[in-house]
Design a protein around this motif. Structure first.
Motif, PDB file in Angstrom:
ATOM      1  N   ALA A  80      47.226  41.210  55.323  1.00  0.00           N
ATOM      2  CA  ALA A  80      48.023  40.865  56.498  1.00  0.00           C
ATOM      3  C   ALA A  80      49.497  41.185  56.266  1.00  0.00           C
ATOM      4  N   PHE A  81      50.007  40.874  55.072  1.00  0.00           N
ATOM      5  CA  PHE A  81      51.414  41.168  54.787  1.00  0.00           C
ATOM      6  C   PHE A  81      51.657  42.677  54.812  1.00  0.00           C
ATOM      7  N   HIS A  82      50.699  43.410  54.266  1.00  0.00           N
ATOM      8  CA  HIS A  82      50.801  44.865  54.247  1.00  0.00           C
ATOM      9  C   HIS A  82      50.933  45.405  55.671  1.00  0.00           C
ATOM     10  N   LEU A  83      50.051  44.938  56.561  1.00  0.00           N
ATOM     11  CA  LEU A  83      50.061  45.458  57.935  1.00  0.00           C
ATOM     12  C   LEU A  83      51.285  44.973  58.704  1.00  0.00           C
ATOM     13  N   ALA A  84      51.632  43.689  58.484  1.00  0.00           N
ATOM     14  CA  ALA A  84      52.763  43.139  59.233  1.00  0.00           C
ATOM     15  C   ALA A  84      54.053  43.849  58.849  1.00  0.00           C
ATOM     16  N   ALA A  85      54.190  44.214  57.566  1.00  0.00           N
ATOM     17  CA  ALA A  85      55.419  44.867  57.125  1.00  0.00           C
ATOM     18  C   ALA A  85      55.608  46.198  57.842  1.00  0.00           C
ATOM     19  N   LEU A 119      52.791  33.770  58.795  1.00  0.00           N
ATOM     20  CA  LEU A 119      53.627  33.478  57.639  1.00  0.00           C
ATOM     21  C   LEU A 119      54.636  34.587  57.401  1.00  0.00           C
ATOM     22  N   PHE A 120      54.192  35.849  57.527  1.00  0.00           N
ATOM     23  CA  PHE A 120      55.107  36.955  57.278  1.00  0.00           C
ATOM     24  C   PHE A 120      56.307  36.878  58.205  1.00  0.00           C
ATOM     25  N   PHE A 121      56.048  36.712  59.511  1.00  0.00           N
ATOM     26  CA  PHE A 121      57.185  36.705  60.431  1.00  0.00           C
ATOM     27  C   PHE A 121      57.990  35.419  60.325  1.00  0.00           C
ATOM     28  N   GLY A 122      57.322  34.323  60.004  1.00  0.00           N
ATOM     29  CA  GLY A 122      58.082  33.092  59.742  1.00  0.00           C
ATOM     30  C   GLY A 122      59.067  33.303  58.609  1.00  0.00           C
ATOM     31  N   LEU A 123      58.568  33.881  57.517  1.00  0.00           N
ATOM     32  CA  LEU A 123      59.438  34.128  56.365  1.00  0.00           C
ATOM     33  C   LEU A 123      60.498  35.171  56.696  1.00  0.00           C
ATOM     34  N   PHE A 128      67.034  42.717  47.224  1.00  0.00           N
ATOM     35  CA  PHE A 128      65.655  42.266  47.033  1.00  0.00           C
ATOM     36  C   PHE A 128      64.920  42.067  48.358  1.00  0.00           C
ATOM     37  N   LEU A 129      65.627  41.574  49.383  1.00  0.00           N
ATOM     38  CA  LEU A 129      64.955  41.350  50.670  1.00  0.00           C
ATOM     39  C   LEU A 129      64.435  42.661  51.238  1.00  0.00           C
ATOM     40  N   PHE A 130      65.237  43.708  51.075  1.00  0.00           N
ATOM     41  CA  PHE A 130      64.910  44.989  51.713  1.00  0.00           C
ATOM     42  C   PHE A 130      63.539  45.535  51.279  1.00  0.00           C
ATOM     43  N   PRO A 131      63.294  45.753  49.984  1.00  0.00           N
ATOM     44  CA  PRO A 131      61.957  46.274  49.641  1.00  0.00           C
ATOM     45  C   PRO A 131      60.855  45.284  49.983  1.00  0.00           C
ATOM     46  N   LEU A 132      61.102  43.966  49.805  1.00  0.00           N
ATOM     47  CA  LEU A 132      60.022  43.001  50.006  1.00  0.00           C
ATOM     48  C   LEU A 132      59.553  42.965  51.449  1.00  0.00           C
ATOM     49  N   PHE A 133      60.475  43.174  52.406  1.00  0.00           N
ATOM     50  CA  PHE A 133      60.042  43.099  53.802  1.00  0.00           C
ATOM     51  C   PHE A 133      59.790  44.469  54.418  1.00  0.00           C
ATOM     52  N   TYR A 134      60.617  45.436  54.071  1.00  0.00           N
ATOM     53  CA  TYR A 134      60.540  46.702  54.813  1.00  0.00           C
ATOM     54  C   TYR A 134      59.719  47.755  54.095  1.00  0.00           C
ATOM     55  N   LEU A 135      59.700  47.718  52.747  1.00  0.00           N
ATOM     56  CA  LEU A 135      59.141  48.853  52.018  1.00  0.00           C
ATOM     57  C   LEU A 135      57.716  48.630  51.528  1.00  0.00           C
ATOM     58  N   ILE A 136      57.425  47.441  50.983  1.00  0.00           N
ATOM     59  CA  ILE A 136      56.117  47.259  50.365  1.00  0.00           C
ATOM     60  C   ILE A 136      55.058  47.174  51.446  1.00  0.00           C
ATOM     61  N   THR A 137      54.688  48.309  51.981  1.00  0.00           N
ATOM     62  CA  THR A 137      53.727  48.303  53.092  1.00  0.00           C
ATOM     63  C   THR A 137      52.348  48.726  52.622  1.00  0.00           C
TER      64      THR A 137
END
Lengths: 98, 536, 200
Positions: free
Chosen positions: C44-49, C132-136, C191-200
């Protein structure tokens, strides 16, 4: 009586150094964006985090002057980072093995 | 430098006239000594409220069934009692009162590094306290989650949680700023010649505490913020019905709240380490061992939070790791106890009131510490988890440990703070009543816990009746002792006999200046050439 | 009442570093939450990102990196006694910070338009991982944006003080500390940048 203890550190970082650091940072950013488009499987997360760590080390060392200041700042910062890593690892002792 | 005897030719910090008058001369003062007293008075006020709630709960438990209050009132009471006692009293307890008053004096400085920030910390403390208190009087009833605010109940309950949670968040800021101030003060403002290993032990423990305040408090800050966001925005962070993990809340909460135990107990140990050498007329045994064990407790104490969660459903690996780490913390604590006892050995003991408190501190702290190991072992923990045994254990450590050390500290430094001496006979009688009351109150709770009486219930089975009656009687005796002690101190602060600069023949720097100290502490900056406990 | 004539730059700087440590721990708490939920909901995190715009993320990263350089340069400028360049560099930093916020506004706006907001019906249908992904995402980038706003205020005060001559080539610790704060905001974004935008 005005008692002044001004900054003893006399090292003025030249503009040039900052430009070089920025170029390296931009290069690392570009790398991490490109790398995510390649399928690396589980290594994707590791690569991204390693690149982010390298970038933050550069910012801490040069932009925030840890390299040029008295060692006390660097020791404290290193200690705090180690503490954070240990806390994350211990938390994951729960989640990895649940 | 020694100015004993002629201390009254100079105006003291209590009387000096600053920019403001009346109460404003106190609440806008940046003098660390006045700020220390502001904390002392605020903490004592809240303590009386918390103690009253505790007594009322004990009255409720005097007999099975409803006696003086409803179940929901009881839930509100134990929550409020916990919030007050933890966040408003024992966390700021020793560092913010005696730390503020004594840290600069003991290291030979005029004030802390950031005096205005120091005053701001007190203001934030008062604001946070009022915010937390407001939860009692507004909205849909007082919070009923217990002081731990466990998710998901903390955002499902209809009671007025938000002010309590935000109050705890604000109080965290105050604690962080105090810690920050102390660390910088110790790094930068020690008197010439005071190397790290010539620093007295109370400042050393404040240094350890400062780091914990700094590095643990933000974690609970963000956690409380997430609970608040959860209540307002319905995000689902810790809500299992939305994918969240309530155990993660417990992890984050205890990452702070376990180290917080060491925020409380380290300065208490520091105060005891000051008092025992003074009344044994003997250098402290194993100064370096105490310093090292202080730092070891601060460090290892950061990694044992999981022992509050042995029955929550963590993985087996996490369970035994936390259990082993918990046993490690017992080692430096025991080292300290051995050091104190060795210091007294073959010393020339002067049995003054502070010594009574310090010696009884060791006794109750030992009971608290050893029962902690019962809880730290996985198998026994399952048996006594969430029973009265736990309540008895942490009251022995927190109230017995920190509370007794606080009493020891106030009886020790009282003549320095007010320049007057209290009635020693009355202080000793008060101590005896308090000590008897304390043990009568909490010892039966160990027994009740082992027999299976759960904590946080306003009712119990008939078979638990006897020990509960004894416990309630203990509570009444304890309160009686407390009143005797407090009235002695309050009367003596105004009318007591004048005390000299060094009534206990102590050797640290605070005893080398007049009582009460002058506004800038030292006429000239002291130069340190000897260790803090060289009595020869 | 006293100690007013006392100035200790090293003390101020240690104080600032200690404050930075508290900020690091604050975000560390959130990173723990993020990693736990990512570990539990990898797909889910993969797809949401992938819903997030890599373009906006990268642009904002570049903006913050450049602003971090300019604020570092302003310290060099003030120590050389070059007030004009100090103010110019600080001005650029503040403008870049504002640009970051404008980007963030459009980015958030797009997400809100698609209903990817905590508590929305869309998220409920998408399931636990996305919730959870969008909440975070909103909580962490929101808290970061809050720090950007605080940074803008601090740097504006610094700029004002340079203009008034209260920050000079031999009294620059306030600028130095303001800069340290700004770099911290940058590090968090790193750190925020790769965790939310890149690790897809």
């Amino acid at each position: 009586m005005k008692h002044i203890m001004a900054n003893k550190n006399n090292h003025i970082v030249p503009y040039r150094t900052y430009v070089y650091v920025l170029l390296i940072l931009l290069f690392l950013t570009a790398t991490s964006v490109i790398v995510t488009n390649i399928e690396l499987g589980t290594l994707t997360v590791t690569t991204a985090l390693v690149l982010a760590s390298l970038k933050s080390i550069l910012v801490f060392a040069i932009f925030m002057h840890l390299k040029f200041d008295q060692p006390v700042y660097g020791i404290m910062t290193g200690g705090v980072i180690i503490l954070i890593i240990i806390v994350i690892l211990i938390t994951f002792l729960d989640y990895f093995f649940r | 430098m020694t100015r004993e005897g002629n201390q009254h030719d100079e105006i003291s910090y209590l009387r000096v006239q600053g920019r403001y008058r009346g109460i404003f001369a106190w609440i806008f003062s940046t003098d660390h000594k006045r700020i220390g007293l502001l904390y002392l008075y605020s903490i004592m006020t809240f303590f009386l409220v918390g103690a009253t709630l505790g007594l009322l709960m004990k009255l409720e438990l005097i007999a099975p069934g409803k006696t003086v209050m409803e179940a929901q009132t009881y839930n509100g009471f134990f929550t409020f009692h916990g919030v007050i006692m933890i966040f408003l009293i024992i966390i700021p307890g020793l560092p913010a009162t005696f730390g503020n008053f004594l840290l600069p004096i003991m290291i030979g400085a005029k004030d802390v590094a950031f005096p205005r920030l120091n005053l701001l910390s007190w203001w934030i403390y008062v604001f946070g306290a009022l915010l937390a208190l407001s939860s009692q009087f507004m909205g849909d009833g007082p919070p009923d989650t217990g002081w731990t605010f466990y998710a998901p109940y903390s955002f499902k309950t209809t009671t007025n949680m938000l002010p309590a949670v935000m109050g705890a968040f604000v109080l965290g800021f105050s604690s962080i700023l105090t810690g920050l101030n102390f660390i910088v003060t110790i790094h930068r403002m020690r008197a010439p010649g005071m190397t790290w290993l010539k620093m007295p032990l109370f400042p050393w423990t404040l240094y350890g505490t400062g780091w914990i305040q700094l590095l643990a408090t933000p974690v609970v800050g963000i956690t409380l913020l997430m609970v608040a966001a959860e209540r307002i925005l319905n995000i689902g962070f810790f809500d299992p019905s939305m994918g969240g993990d309530p155990i993660l809340y417990q992890h984050l909460f205890w990452i702070y709240s376990h180290p917080a135990v060491y925020i409380m107990i380290l300065p208490a140990m520091g105060a005891i380490s000051e008092i025992i050498p003074t009344f044994a007329r003997k250098s402290i045994f194993g100064y370096r061992a105490i310093v090292l064990s202080t730092l070891a407790i601060a460090f290892v104490g950061y990694f044992v939070w999981g022992h509050h969660m042995f029955t929550s459903g963590m993985s087996g690996t996490a369970l035994y790791t936390f259990s082993i780490l918990t046993f490690f913390v017992a080692i430096p604590s025991a080292i300290k106890v051995f050091n104190w006892v060795s210091t007294m050995h073959a010393g020339s003991i002067h049995a003054e009131p502070p010594f009574y408190w310090a010696a009884s501190f060791i006794f109750v702290f030992m009971i608290g510490g050893l029962t902690g190991l019962v809880l730290g072992s996985l198998a026994t923990n399952v048996h006594v988890h969430d029973t009265q045994f736990v309540v008895a254990h942490f009251h022995y450590v927190m109230f017995g440990g920190v509370g007794f050390a606080f009493m020891a500290a106030i009886h020790y430094w009282f003549p320095k703070i007010y320049g007057r001496m209290y009635d020693k006979g009355m202080a000793k009688t008060g101590w005896l009543i308090f000590f008897i009351g304390f043990n009568t109150l909490y010892l039966p709770m160990f027994y009740l816990g082992i027999r299976g009486m759960p904590r946080r219930y306003f009712d119990y089975l008939e078979e638990f009746h006897g020990p509960n009656i004894i416990s309630t009687i203990g509570a009444v005796v304890l309160i009686a002792g407390l009143f005797m002690i407090l009235s002695n101190l309050i009367v003596s602060a105004r009318k007591g006999e004048k005390a000299s600069g060094n009534p206990w023949k102590g050797n640290t720097l605070e005893w080398k200046i007049p009582s009460p100290p002058p506004p800038e502490n030292f006429e000239e900056t002291p130069v340190i050439t000897r260790g803090p406990y060289d009595f020869n | 009442m006293h100690a007013n004539g006392h100035r200790d730059d090293t003390a101020s700087k240690i104080g600032m570093w200690l404050f930075i440590f508290t900020e690091m721990l604050l975000f560390a708490g959130l990173f723990i939450v993020y990693s736990v939920y990512r570990y539990r909901n990898p797909v889910a995190f993969h797809l949401a990102a992938e819903e997030l715009s890599t373009f906006f993320g990268t642009l904002n990263t570049v903006i913050l990196l450049i602003s971090s350089m300019t604020v570092a340069m302003s310290l060099t400028a003030i120590r050389k006694g070059d007030n004009k360049h100090t103010m110019l560099l600080l001005g650029i930093t503040i403008l870049l910070a504002l640009a970051f916020l404008v980007n963030k506004y459009f980015e958030w706006g797009a997400k809100i338009e698609h209903g990817l907001v905590p508590g929305s019906e869309t998220l409920k249908e998408l399931g636990h991982g996305d919730t959870l992904f969008f909440g975070l995402y909103f909580f962490m980038t929101g808290l970061h944006a809050f720090h950007i706003i605080i940074g803008i205020i601090i740097l504006s005060v610094v700029l004002h003080f340079v203009r008034k001559g209260r920050i000079t080539s031999d009294n620059f610790v306030f600028l130095e500390n303001g800069g340290l704060y700004w770099h911290l905001v940058d590090v968090i974004w790193i750190f925020l940048f790769p965790l939310f935008y890149l690790i897809t």
